[in-house]
Design a protein around this motif. Structure first.
Motif, PDB file in Angstrom:
ATOM      1  N   GLY A 204       0.809  -1.209   0.000  1.00  0.00           N
ATOM      2  CA  GLY A 204       0.000   0.000   0.000  1.00  0.00           C
ATOM      3  C   GLY A 204       0.838   1.253   0.000  1.00  0.00           C
ATOM      4  N   HIS A 205       0.227   2.344   0.440  1.00  0.00           N
ATOM      5  CA  HIS A 205       0.885   3.649   0.424  1.00  0.00           C
ATOM      6  C   HIS A 205       0.688   4.347   1.761  1.00  0.00           C
ATOM      7  CE1 HIS A 205       0.375   2.709  -3.815  1.00  0.00           C
ATOM      8  NE2 HIS A 205       1.420   3.499  -4.013  1.00  0.00           N
ATOM      9  N   ILE A 206       1.691   5.126   2.140  1.00  0.00           N
ATOM     10  CA  ILE A 206       1.599   5.911   3.376  1.00  0.00           C
ATOM     11  C   ILE A 206       2.002   7.351   3.091  1.00  0.00           C
ATOM     12  CG2 ILE A 206       2.082   3.932   4.880  1.00  0.00           C
ATOM     13  CD1 ILE A 206       4.807   6.021   5.132  1.00  0.00           C
ATOM     14  N   THR A 207       1.648   8.220   3.991  1.00  0.00           N
ATOM     15  CA  THR A 207       2.140   9.586   4.004  1.00  0.00           C
ATOM     16  C   THR A 207       2.452   9.930   5.442  1.00  0.00           C
ATOM     17  OG1 THR A 207       1.751  11.850   3.241  1.00  0.00           O
ATOM     18  CG2 THR A 207      -0.125  10.711   4.200  1.00  0.00           C
ATOM     19  N   LEU A 208       3.448  10.763   5.634  1.00  0.00           N
ATOM     20  CA  LEU A 208       3.808  11.192   6.981  1.00  0.00           C
ATOM     21  C   LEU A 208       2.964  12.403   7.337  1.00  0.00           C
ATOM     22  CD1 LEU A 208       7.673  10.847   6.662  1.00  0.00           C
ATOM     23  CD2 LEU A 208       6.045   9.183   7.550  1.00  0.00           C
ATOM     24  N   ARG A 209       2.461  12.442   8.575  1.00  0.00           N
ATOM     25  CA  ARG A 209       1.611  13.557   9.003  1.00  0.00           C
ATOM     26  C   ARG A 209       2.338  14.880   8.738  1.00  0.00           C
ATOM     27  NH1 ARG A 209      -2.894  13.372  11.005  1.00  0.00           N
ATOM     28  NH2 ARG A 209      -2.707  11.355  12.026  1.00  0.00           N
ATOM     29  N   GLY A 210       1.633  15.812   8.100  1.00  0.00           N
ATOM     30  CA  GLY A 210       2.193  17.115   7.785  1.00  0.00           C
ATOM     31  C   GLY A 210       2.900  17.173   6.446  1.00  0.00           C
ATOM     32  N   SER A 211       2.934  16.061   5.725  1.00  0.00           N
ATOM     33  CA  SER A 211       3.601  15.999   4.425  1.00  0.00           C
ATOM     34  C   SER A 211       2.581  15.711   3.329  1.00  0.00           C
ATOM     35  CB  SER A 211       4.647  14.881   4.433  1.00  0.00           C
ATOM     36  OG  SER A 211       5.221  14.728   3.153  1.00  0.00           O
ATOM     37  N   THR A 212       2.917  16.079   2.116  1.00  0.00           N
ATOM     38  CA  THR A 212       2.054  15.753   0.975  1.00  0.00           C
ATOM     39  C   THR A 212       2.637  14.610   0.149  1.00  0.00           C
ATOM     40  OG1 THR A 212       3.142  17.426  -0.391  1.00  0.00           O
ATOM     41  CG2 THR A 212       1.144  18.092   0.799  1.00  0.00           C
ATOM     42  N   ARG A 213       3.852  14.175   0.471  1.00  0.00           N
ATOM     43  CA  ARG A 213       4.520  13.099  -0.261  1.00  0.00           C
ATOM     44  C   ARG A 213       3.878  11.762   0.087  1.00  0.00           C
ATOM     45  NH1 ARG A 213      10.131  11.858  -2.234  1.00  0.00           N
ATOM     46  NH2 ARG A 213       9.714   9.879  -3.226  1.00  0.00           N
ATOM     47  N   VAL A 214       3.583  10.965  -0.925  1.00  0.00           N
ATOM     48  CA  VAL A 214       3.011   9.626  -0.728  1.00  0.00           C
ATOM     49  C   VAL A 214       4.086   8.604  -1.073  1.00  0.00           C
ATOM     50  CG1 VAL A 214       1.234   7.998  -1.468  1.00  0.00           C
ATOM     51  CG2 VAL A 214       0.684  10.434  -1.221  1.00  0.00           C
ATOM     52  N   TRP A 215       4.311   7.662  -0.183  1.00  0.00           N
ATOM     53  CA  TRP A 215       5.343   6.633  -0.338  1.00  0.00           C
ATOM     54  C   TRP A 215       4.703   5.260  -0.530  1.00  0.00           C
ATOM     55  CZ3 TRP A 215      10.403   8.240  -0.133  1.00  0.00           C
ATOM     56  CH2 TRP A 215      10.654   9.476   0.450  1.00  0.00           C
ATOM     57  N   PRO A 216       5.104   4.509  -1.563  1.00  0.00           N
ATOM     58  CA  PRO A 216       4.667   3.118  -1.671  1.00  0.00           C
ATOM     59  C   PRO A 216       5.519   2.276  -0.716  1.00  0.00           C
ATOM     60  CG  PRO A 216       6.064   3.669  -3.529  1.00  0.00           C
ATOM     61  CD  PRO A 216       5.900   4.923  -2.711  1.00  0.00           C
ATOM     62  N   VAL A 217       4.905   1.438   0.086  1.00  0.00           N
ATOM     63  CA  VAL A 217       5.651   0.626   1.047  1.00  0.00           C
ATOM     64  C   VAL A 217       5.479  -0.854   0.739  1.00  0.00           C
ATOM     65  CG1 VAL A 217       5.653   2.354   2.885  1.00  0.00           C
ATOM     66  CG2 VAL A 217       3.757   0.759   2.724  1.00  0.00           C
ATOM     67  N   VAL A 218       6.393  -1.658   1.304  1.00  0.00           N
ATOM     68  CA  VAL A 218       6.402  -3.106   1.072  1.00  0.00           C
ATOM     69  C   VAL A 218       6.349  -3.855   2.391  1.00  0.00           C
ATOM     70  CG1 VAL A 218       7.634  -2.911  -1.135  1.00  0.00           C
ATOM     71  CG2 VAL A 218       8.925  -3.175   0.979  1.00  0.00           C
ATOM     72  N   THR A 219       6.027  -5.134   2.310  1.00  0.00           N
ATOM     73  CA  THR A 219       5.989  -6.009   3.482  1.00  0.00           C
ATOM     74  C   THR A 219       6.580  -7.368   3.126  1.00  0.00           C
ATOM     75  OG1 THR A 219       4.598  -6.985   5.202  1.00  0.00           O
ATOM     76  CG2 THR A 219       3.650  -6.874   3.010  1.00  0.00           C
ATOM     77  N   CYS A 220       7.055  -8.062   4.152  1.00  0.00           N
ATOM     78  CA  CYS A 220       7.517  -9.436   3.963  1.00  0.00           C
ATOM     79  C   CYS A 220       6.402 -10.416   4.311  1.00  0.00           C
ATOM     80  CB  CYS A 220       8.758  -9.709   4.820  1.00  0.00           C
ATOM     81  SG  CYS A 220       8.453  -9.692   6.600  1.00  0.00           S
ATOM     82  N   GLY A 221       5.270  -9.882   4.782  1.00  0.00           N
ATOM     83  CA  GLY A 221       4.153 -10.723   5.179  1.00  0.00           C
ATOM     84  C   GLY A 221       4.139 -11.047   6.654  1.00  0.00           C
ATOM     85  N   CYS A 222       4.947 -10.336   7.436  1.00  0.00           N
ATOM     86  CA  CYS A 222       5.074 -10.628   8.861  1.00  0.00           C
ATOM     87  C   CYS A 222       3.801 -10.329   9.649  1.00  0.00           C
ATOM     88  CB  CYS A 222       6.255  -9.859   9.454  1.00  0.00           C
ATOM     89  SG  CYS A 222       6.101  -8.065   9.320  1.00  0.00           S
ATOM     90  N   HIS A 223       2.965  -9.455   9.150  1.00  0.00           N
ATOM     91  CA  HIS A 223       1.691  -9.139   9.814  1.00  0.00           C
ATOM     92  C   HIS A 223       0.542  -9.550   8.907  1.00  0.00           C
ATOM     93  CE1 HIS A 223       4.202  -6.169  12.124  1.00  0.00           C
ATOM     94  NE2 HIS A 223       3.563  -6.815  13.076  1.00  0.00           N
ATOM     95  N   SER A 224      -0.461 -10.185   9.468  1.00  0.00           N
ATOM     96  CA  SER A 224      -1.585 -10.664   8.668  1.00  0.00           C
ATOM     97  C   SER A 224      -2.379  -9.525   8.062  1.00  0.00           C
ATOM     98  CB  SER A 224      -2.489 -11.554   9.501  1.00  0.00           C
ATOM     99  OG  SER A 224      -2.989 -10.838  10.610  1.00  0.00           O
ATOM    100  N   LYS A 225      -2.313  -8.309   8.656  1.00  0.00           N
ATOM    101  CA  LYS A 225      -3.047  -7.175   8.117  1.00  0.00           C
ATOM    102  C   LYS A 225      -2.432  -6.661   6.817  1.00  0.00           C
ATOM    103  CE  LYS A 225      -0.434  -3.668  10.493  1.00  0.00           C
ATOM    104  NZ  LYS A 225      -0.403  -2.374  11.031  1.00  0.00           N
ATOM    105  N   ALA A 226      -1.185  -6.980   6.562  1.00  0.00           N
ATOM    106  CA  ALA A 226      -0.516  -6.518   5.359  1.00  0.00           C
ATOM    107  C   ALA A 226      -1.101  -7.229   4.144  1.00  0.00           C
ATOM    108  CB  ALA A 226       0.990  -6.783   5.450  1.00  0.00           C
ATOM    109  N   ALA A 227      -1.545  -6.454   3.200  1.00  0.00           N
ATOM    110  CA  ALA A 227      -2.116  -7.020   1.974  1.00  0.00           C
ATOM    111  C   ALA A 227      -1.480  -6.354   0.781  1.00  0.00           C
ATOM    112  CB  ALA A 227      -3.635  -6.798   1.952  1.00  0.00           C
ATOM    113  N   ALA A 228      -1.227  -7.108  -0.241  1.00  0.00           N
ATOM    114  CA  ALA A 228      -0.623  -6.549  -1.451  1.00  0.00           C
ATOM    115  C   ALA A 228      -1.561  -5.510  -2.045  1.00  0.00           C
ATOM    116  CB  ALA A 228      -0.344  -7.655  -2.444  1.00  0.00           C
ATOM    117  N   ALA A 229      -0.975  -4.439  -2.481  1.00  0.00           N
ATOM    118  CA  ALA A 229      -1.771  -3.362  -3.086  1.00  0.00           C
ATOM    119  C   ALA A 229      -1.853  -3.561  -4.590  1.00  0.00           C
ATOM    120  CB  ALA A 229      -1.144  -2.024  -2.770  1.00  0.00           C
TER     121      ALA A 229
END
Length: 65
Positions: free
Chosen positions: A40-65
């Motif tokens: 998925g994607h995140i942004t840091l509070r106070g920023s307008t930049r959007v970052w695509p992030v990755v996971t190794c699958g360590c958390h069940s909530k992580a889902a491929a975007a």
């Protein structure tokens, strides 16, 4: 072309490692030696930049975007 149905990025408070923001490490645990996939994607509070992030699958909530 972005998908019109993409979810809004998750807003993150606090500091995040630059490796996690650049998709070079799992956003949840920081792993770099595991297979990584889109989480998925995140942004840091106070920023307008959007970052695509990755996971190794360590958390069940992580889902491929």
């Amino acid at each position: 072309m972005p998908d019109a149905h993409s979810a809004a990025p998750t807003v993150i408070d606090g500091q995040v490692s630059i490796a996690r923001l650049h998709g070079e490490a799992c956003f949840d645990c920081g792993a770099v030696a595991k297979a990584l996939r889109a989480a998925g994607h995140i942004t840091l509070r106070g920023s307008t930049r959007v970052w695509p992030v990755v996971t190794c699958g360590c958390h069940s909530k992580a889902a491929a975007a």
